[in-house]
Design a protein around this motif. Structure first.
Motif, PDB file in Angstrom:
ATOM      1  N   UNK A 262      20.846 -24.984 -57.912  1.00  0.00           N
ATOM      2  CA  UNK A 262      19.258 -24.494 -57.823  1.00  0.00           C
ATOM      3  C   UNK A 262      18.405 -25.395 -56.699  1.00  0.00           C
ATOM      4  N   UNK A 263      18.980 -26.307 -56.585  1.00  0.00           N
ATOM      5  CA  UNK A 263      18.148 -27.047 -55.407  1.00  0.00           C
ATOM      6  C   UNK A 263      18.431 -26.279 -54.225  1.00  0.00           C
ATOM      7  N   UNK A 270      11.134 -21.894 -51.075  1.00  0.00           N
ATOM      8  CA  UNK A 270      10.240 -21.970 -50.174  1.00  0.00           C
ATOM      9  C   UNK A 270      10.100 -21.821 -48.669  1.00  0.00           C
ATOM     10  N   UNK A 271      11.346 -22.001 -47.904  1.00  0.00           N
ATOM     11  CA  UNK A 271      11.533 -22.143 -46.653  1.00  0.00           C
ATOM     12  C   UNK A 271      11.156 -20.646 -46.378  1.00  0.00           C
ATOM     13  N   UNK A 272      11.224 -19.826 -47.007  1.00  0.00           N
ATOM     14  CA  UNK A 272      11.212 -18.291 -47.160  1.00  0.00           C
ATOM     15  C   UNK A 272      10.157 -17.652 -47.274  1.00  0.00           C
ATOM     16  N   UNK A 273       9.421 -18.719 -47.974  1.00  0.00           N
ATOM     17  CA  UNK A 273       8.162 -17.979 -48.379  1.00  0.00           C
ATOM     18  C   UNK A 273       7.001 -18.503 -47.086  1.00  0.00           C
ATOM     19  N   UNK A 275       7.942 -19.941 -44.306  1.00  0.00           N
ATOM     20  CA  UNK A 275       8.537 -18.635 -42.831  1.00  0.00           C
ATOM     21  C   UNK A 275       8.317 -20.424 -42.702  1.00  0.00           C
ATOM     22  N   UNK A 276       9.970 -21.264 -42.940  1.00  0.00           N
ATOM     23  CA  UNK A 276      10.180 -22.350 -42.512  1.00  0.00           C
ATOM     24  C   UNK A 276      11.356 -22.353 -41.928  1.00  0.00           C
ATOM     25  N   UNK A 277      12.676 -23.147 -41.813  1.00  0.00           N
ATOM     26  CA  UNK A 277      13.753 -23.825 -42.155  1.00  0.00           C
ATOM     27  C   UNK A 277      14.059 -24.964 -42.051  1.00  0.00           C
ATOM     28  N   UNK A 278      14.799 -26.178 -42.800  1.00  0.00           N
ATOM     29  CA  UNK A 278      15.452 -27.098 -43.192  1.00  0.00           C
ATOM     30  C   UNK A 278      16.570 -27.110 -42.695  1.00  0.00           C
TER      31      UNK A 278
END
Length: 304
Positions: A262-263, A270-273, A275-278
């Motif tokens: 789930x995490x 949120x990354x997709x929304x 447009x970022x990447x962790x």
């Protein structure tokens, strides 16, 4: 005075000859099956052999389920499945006290043997207890404290001892046999599945079922020696008090893997929304799965 002298000689016999004392007609030999304990190493139960002769003051247990923590490279040998196990001899009352403390049941199957046959088995155990003989290569399925019982009886009595292939109504795989003692959704079950892999999905032979003490008990009850039942009498020596062994779902691997999933899904969303990447998340995922892969390779190619 004679009895005291004998007990002293018996206690230190390991230092001298392998010749065991002569048993009397009052002697008894029993197989002692024991119930499971709460720790992983005791989950599958235990089996041992008891020699009893009240006229000589003998009441000893021969236990093939012990090992030495001081063994050089202990942990590496344990992980690789190459740890030597040892035959231990101890006073039966102390043995029973230990199982009473751990709240584990203990039963007894007295063997129907002649005096000469009892002496023969006693001689074998005493010889096996000598320092140069007592260690053996442990194997979880094929050479443990339970399988040793039948193997020893067969080695001592040969063709006089008859194995009953039809003592089971149904044959199980090795994994199913493990599942009889270890819960599916548990960390111990998860670890065993990871460590042993698919090789334990083969159907165990009737003899291979006897790596569990329960099946040793069943086989001994139907086995024969000299055309007669091997077991003369079965009885319960120690009852275990009922306990609540139910475990919380919130402490299970399934629960924590669902939480992890789930995490990861939430963070990925949120990354997709945005447009970022962790990058740290990618590193943790690939690093952890890589470690698990290395562990599996180690278990496949560098252990028995």
């Amino acid at each position: 005075m004679k009895k005291i002298l004998f007990i002293l000689l018996f206690s230190f016999s390991v230092l001298g000859s392998a010749q065991a004392p002569e048993l009397t007609p009052l002697s008894k030999i029993s197989v002692i099956p024991c119930g499971p304990g709460s720790e992983l190493y005791s989950t599958f139960g235990h089996s041992a052999i008891r020699i009893e002769d009240t006229s000589l003051g003998i009441n000893a247990i021969y236990n093939y389920g012990t090992f030495d923590f001081t063994t050089p490279n202990f942990y590496m040998k344990f992980v690789r499945g190459k740890l030597d196990y040892t035959l231990a001899r101890q006073s039966f009352p102390y043995f029973l006290k230990e199982y009473e403390y751990e709240n584990r049941w203990v039963k007894s199957q007295e063997l129907q043997l002649t005096l000469a046959e009892r002496q023969e088995l006693f001689n074998f155990l005493e010889t096996n207890y000598l320092p140069e003989n007592r260690d053996y290569k442990y194997d979880f399925f094929y050479n443990n404290c339970a399988t040793k019982i039948w193997d020893i009886l067969k080695e001592v009595y040969g063709d006089k001892l008859v194995f009953n292939e039809n003592y089971l109504k149904e044959l199980h795989t090795h994994r199913q046999l493990i599942r009889q003692k270890v819960k599916i959704n548990s960390w111990s079950g998860f670890g065993i599945d990871l460590a042993l892999g698919s090789v334990i999905d083969d159907v165990a032979t009737p003899k291979e079922h006897m790596f569990l003490p329960d099946y040793i008990m069943e086989q001994l009850d139907v086995a024969q020696i000299n055309g007669q039942p091997l077991v003369a009498e079965s009885k319960v020596l120690l009852e275990a008090n009922s306990e609540d062994n139910s475990s919380s779902f919130f402490a299970s691997p399934e629960f924590w893997l669902i939480i992890l999933l789930i995490i990861i899904l939430v963070l990925t969303y949120f990354d997709f929304k945005n447009n970022t990447r962790r990058n740290w998340l990618d590193f943790i995922l690939f690093f952890s799965t890589g470690l698990i892969g290395l562990l599996i390779i180690f278990l496949w190619f560098f252990t028995v």
